[in-house]
Design a protein around this motif. Structure first.
Motif, PDB file in Angstrom:
ATOM      1  N   LEU A  44      19.746 -17.610 -15.932  1.00 16.26           N
ATOM      2  CA  LEU A  44      19.351 -16.945 -14.281  1.00 16.26           C
ATOM      3  C   LEU A  44      19.844 -16.065 -13.625  1.00 16.26           C
ATOM      4  CD1 LEU A  44      19.208 -20.928 -13.053  1.00 16.26           C
ATOM      5  CD2 LEU A  44      17.182 -18.909 -13.321  1.00 16.26           C
ATOM      6  N   SER A  45      21.460 -16.062 -13.469  1.00 19.46           N
ATOM      7  CA  SER A  45      21.774 -15.467 -12.813  1.00 19.46           C
ATOM      8  C   SER A  45      21.879 -14.204 -12.689  1.00 19.46           C
ATOM      9  CB  SER A  45      23.633 -15.789 -12.752  1.00 19.46           C
ATOM     10  OG  SER A  45      24.360 -16.716 -12.757  1.00 19.46           O
ATOM     11  N   SER A  46      21.281 -13.627 -14.124  1.00 21.60           N
ATOM     12  CA  SER A  46      20.953 -12.399 -15.135  1.00 21.60           C
ATOM     13  C   SER A  46      19.833 -12.293 -14.446  1.00 21.60           C
ATOM     14  CB  SER A  46      20.958 -12.090 -16.359  1.00 21.60           C
ATOM     15  OG  SER A  46      22.040 -12.222 -16.509  1.00 21.60           O
ATOM     16  N   LYS A  47      18.792 -12.500 -13.971  1.00 22.15           N
ATOM     17  CA  LYS A  47      17.437 -12.578 -12.429  1.00 22.15           C
ATOM     18  C   LYS A  47      17.593 -12.663 -11.170  1.00 22.15           C
ATOM     19  CE  LYS A  47      13.814 -14.681 -15.848  1.00 22.15           C
ATOM     20  NZ  LYS A  47      12.026 -15.339 -15.926  1.00 22.15           N
ATOM     21  N   ALA A  48      18.908 -13.429 -11.290  1.00 22.93           N
ATOM     22  CA  ALA A  48      18.922 -12.671  -9.474  1.00 22.93           C
ATOM     23  C   ALA A  48      19.149 -11.788  -9.114  1.00 22.93           C
ATOM     24  CB  ALA A  48      19.404 -13.809  -9.448  1.00 22.93           C
ATOM     25  N   PHE A  49      19.962 -11.203 -10.211  1.00 26.87           N
ATOM     26  CA  PHE A  49      21.060  -9.659  -9.717  1.00 26.87           C
ATOM     27  C   PHE A  49      20.858  -9.310 -10.357  1.00 26.87           C
ATOM     28  CE2 PHE A  49      23.409 -13.937  -8.867  1.00 26.87           C
ATOM     29  CZ  PHE A  49      23.750 -13.698  -6.900  1.00 26.87           C
ATOM     30  N   ARG A  50      20.181  -8.600 -11.561  1.00 27.73           N
ATOM     31  CA  ARG A  50      19.969  -6.982 -12.035  1.00 27.73           C
ATOM     32  C   ARG A  50      19.031  -6.646 -12.218  1.00 27.73           C
ATOM     33  NH1 ARG A  50      24.713  -7.658 -15.189  1.00 27.73           N
ATOM     34  NH2 ARG A  50      24.495  -8.384 -16.932  1.00 27.73           N
ATOM     35  N   PRO A  51      19.066  -5.609 -11.797  1.00 26.76           N
ATOM     36  CA  PRO A  51      20.027  -4.519 -12.557  1.00 26.76           C
ATOM     37  C   PRO A  51      21.564  -4.671 -12.582  1.00 26.76           C
ATOM     38  CG  PRO A  51      18.985  -2.732 -11.316  1.00 26.76           C
ATOM     39  CD  PRO A  51      18.004  -4.435 -10.684  1.00 26.76           C
ATOM     40  N   GLY A  52      21.832  -5.249 -10.721  1.00 26.38           N
ATOM     41  CA  GLY A  52      23.292  -4.548 -10.897  1.00 26.38           C
ATOM     42  C   GLY A  52      24.213  -6.323 -11.591  1.00 26.38           C
ATOM     43  N   LYS A  53      25.316  -6.279 -11.222  1.00 23.25           N
ATOM     44  CA  LYS A  53      26.310  -6.690 -11.394  1.00 23.25           C
ATOM     45  C   LYS A  53      26.743  -7.909 -11.213  1.00 23.25           C
ATOM     46  CE  LYS A  53      31.696  -7.666 -12.942  1.00 23.25           C
ATOM     47  NZ  LYS A  53      30.883  -7.240 -13.859  1.00 23.25           N
ATOM     48  N   ILE A  54      26.458  -8.920 -12.496  1.00 22.66           N
ATOM     49  CA  ILE A  54      26.527  -9.791 -11.885  1.00 22.66           C
ATOM     50  C   ILE A  54      27.922 -10.590 -10.883  1.00 22.66           C
ATOM     51  CG2 ILE A  54      26.993 -12.909 -12.635  1.00 22.66           C
ATOM     52  CD1 ILE A  54      24.821 -11.914 -15.137  1.00 22.66           C
ATOM     53  N   PRO A  55      27.734 -11.074 -10.154  1.00 21.82           N
ATOM     54  CA  PRO A  55      28.738 -11.122  -8.828  1.00 21.82           C
ATOM     55  C   PRO A  55      29.964 -12.269  -9.036  1.00 21.82           C
ATOM     56  CG  PRO A  55      27.456 -11.863  -7.374  1.00 21.82           C
ATOM     57  CD  PRO A  55      26.279 -11.336  -8.744  1.00 21.82           C
ATOM     58  N   PHE A  56      30.287 -13.113 -10.007  1.00 19.99           N
ATOM     59  CA  PHE A  56      30.727 -14.109 -10.109  1.00 19.99           C
ATOM     60  C   PHE A  56      31.309 -13.837 -11.656  1.00 19.99           C
ATOM     61  CE2 PHE A  56      26.335 -16.592  -9.698  1.00 19.99           C
ATOM     62  CZ  PHE A  56      26.146 -16.061  -8.678  1.00 19.99           C
ATOM     63  N   THR A  57      32.576 -14.460 -11.844  1.00 21.90           N
ATOM     64  CA  THR A  57      33.143 -14.607 -12.283  1.00 21.90           C
ATOM     65  C   THR A  57      33.375 -15.711 -13.829  1.00 21.90           C
ATOM     66  OG1 THR A  57      35.496 -13.524 -11.465  1.00 21.90           O
ATOM     67  CG2 THR A  57      36.199 -14.755 -13.209  1.00 21.90           C
ATOM     68  N   PHE A  58      32.651 -15.381 -14.804  1.00 26.07           N
ATOM     69  CA  PHE A  58      32.667 -16.580 -16.270  1.00 26.07           C
ATOM     70  C   PHE A  58      34.568 -17.117 -16.018  1.00 26.07           C
ATOM     71  CE2 PHE A  58      28.073 -16.147 -17.184  1.00 26.07           C
ATOM     72  CZ  PHE A  58      27.833 -15.746 -16.327  1.00 26.07           C
ATOM     73  N   VAL A  59      34.055 -18.851 -15.993  1.00 25.71           N
ATOM     74  CA  VAL A  59      35.029 -19.281 -15.972  1.00 25.71           C
ATOM     75  C   VAL A  59      34.979 -20.705 -17.205  1.00 25.71           C
ATOM     76  CG1 VAL A  59      36.868 -20.795 -15.279  1.00 25.71           C
ATOM     77  CG2 VAL A  59      36.604 -19.600 -14.408  1.00 25.71           C
ATOM     78  N   HIS A  60      35.598 -20.342 -17.812  1.00 25.31           N
ATOM     79  CA  HIS A  60      35.524 -21.183 -19.042  1.00 25.31           C
ATOM     80  C   HIS A  60      36.866 -22.306 -19.495  1.00 25.31           C
ATOM     81  CE1 HIS A  60      35.384 -23.054 -23.812  1.00 25.31           C
ATOM     82  NE2 HIS A  60      34.940 -24.052 -23.099  1.00 25.31           N
ATOM     83  N   VAL A  61      37.649 -23.325 -18.838  1.00 27.66           N
ATOM     84  CA  VAL A  61      38.480 -24.585 -18.894  1.00 27.66           C
ATOM     85  C   VAL A  61      38.340 -25.384 -20.504  1.00 27.66           C
ATOM     86  CG1 VAL A  61      39.606 -26.855 -18.119  1.00 27.66           C
ATOM     87  CG2 VAL A  61      38.685 -24.789 -16.506  1.00 27.66           C
TER      88      VAL A  61
END
Length: 300
Positions: A44-61
């Motif tokens: 969904l993030s890719s659809k929301a912001f492409r072709p720009g960069k997704i503006p979120f840092t991905f975090v995995h705990v």
């Protein structure tokens, strides 16, 4: 009258929420486990912001008890969509904070994730954390708003929540506070799978039927792993199983299944009357209010 079908409507709402996060917050993060819900959020993030960069840092705990198939898929996907991934390990938090390692046959570090998450939020000064929780999963999650404010200690008060009339989301916070955001809150497990099917989204193999060594724990099939402290009378059995939800190997039960395709999984979901967490998450059964207690303390 809207001509969108229900999946289009859900997608549109989620994209709107993701764009609201990007517009209202300075340092947003997306909590990414490699599970199906966080994979849908990445899509969904890719659809929301492409072709720009997704503006979120991905975090995995990373609890250290993850399924290796999921970790491999996580790394593959973040490379494909070219996002920054921050990984913080619960094991490091245990050492730094001198926390007590959980005991038992299947010792779960799920509760300890809270400390690692709060430390990570403080380290990077994240003011919003996006997650894939849904209201149909568990009753404590059904109480929560889409924009859920946490105080400076990371705590959630279910009695102090903001109204969200007409899809107006209030992200105003004081310094030190943060907001947990749930863009697919209104989706169901079946919605997620129907969307995965429509969008042809790839998933880790453990979501589909495969053979695995498991141990019977009060009628639930738990993976035989190096993290389990087996007893002499435990019987290791090989079963054809799949996972409805992905947590630690020590707290997530499998279901017996022959579903090797998305159609097969959808058929099984249509036939069940038990939620995915209700059927497969051991850690939610500790007390009647186990999830709500964890959320009040800062758990996602």
């Amino acid at each position: 009258m809207s001509t969108l079908n229900y999946l289009d409507q859900l997608e549109s709402e989620s994209i709107y929420i993701l764009r609201e996060v990007a517009g209202q917050f300075e340092r947003p993060a997306l909590l990414f486990s490699g599970g199906k819900d966080s994979i849908v959020l990445a899509h969904l993030s890719s659809k929301a912001f492409r072709p720009g960069k997704i503006p979120f840092t991905f975090v995995h705990v990373d609890t250290g008890h993850n399924f290796p198939e999921v970790l491999g898929f996580r790394d593959k996907l973040v490379n494909q969509i070219e996002v920054d991934l921050v990984v913080r390990k619960v094991e490091d938090t245990i050492k730094t904070r001198k926390l007590t390692e959980p005991k038992g046959k299947f010792p779960s570090r799920n509760w300890l994730q809270t400390f690692t998450l709060l430390d990570t939020i403080e380290e990077f000064e994240f003011d919003a954390c996006i997650g894939g929780a849904r209201r149909d999963e568990e009753k404590a999650r059904a109480k929560e708003r889409i924009f859920s404010v946490r105080d400076e200690f990371g705590q959630w008060d279910p009695k102090l929540q903001r109204p969200e009339l007409w899809n107006i989301f209030n992200g105003r916070i004081h310094k030190g506070e943060n907001v947990r955001v749930f863009p697919i809150s209104n989706w169901t497990e079946l919605d997620v799978w129907n969307y995965i099917q429509r969008e042809k989204i790839e998933l880790p193999s453990i979501y589909f039927s495969h053979e695995r060594e498991v141990i019977d724990l009060n009628g639930q099939w738990i993976a035989n792993s190096e993290y389990a402290a087996l007893e002499s009378d435990d019987i290791i059995t090989t079963k054809r199983i799949r996972y409805r939800t992905v947590g630690d190997m020590t707290c997530t039960a499998a279901v017996e299944s022959d579903a090797i395709t998305i159609d097969g999984v959808i058929d099984e979901i249509l036939a069940t009357r038990i939620s995915e967490r209700g059927e497969t998450r051991i850690d939610d059964r500790v007390t009647e209010a186990a999830m709500e207690d964890r959320k009040k303390g800062g758990y996602f």
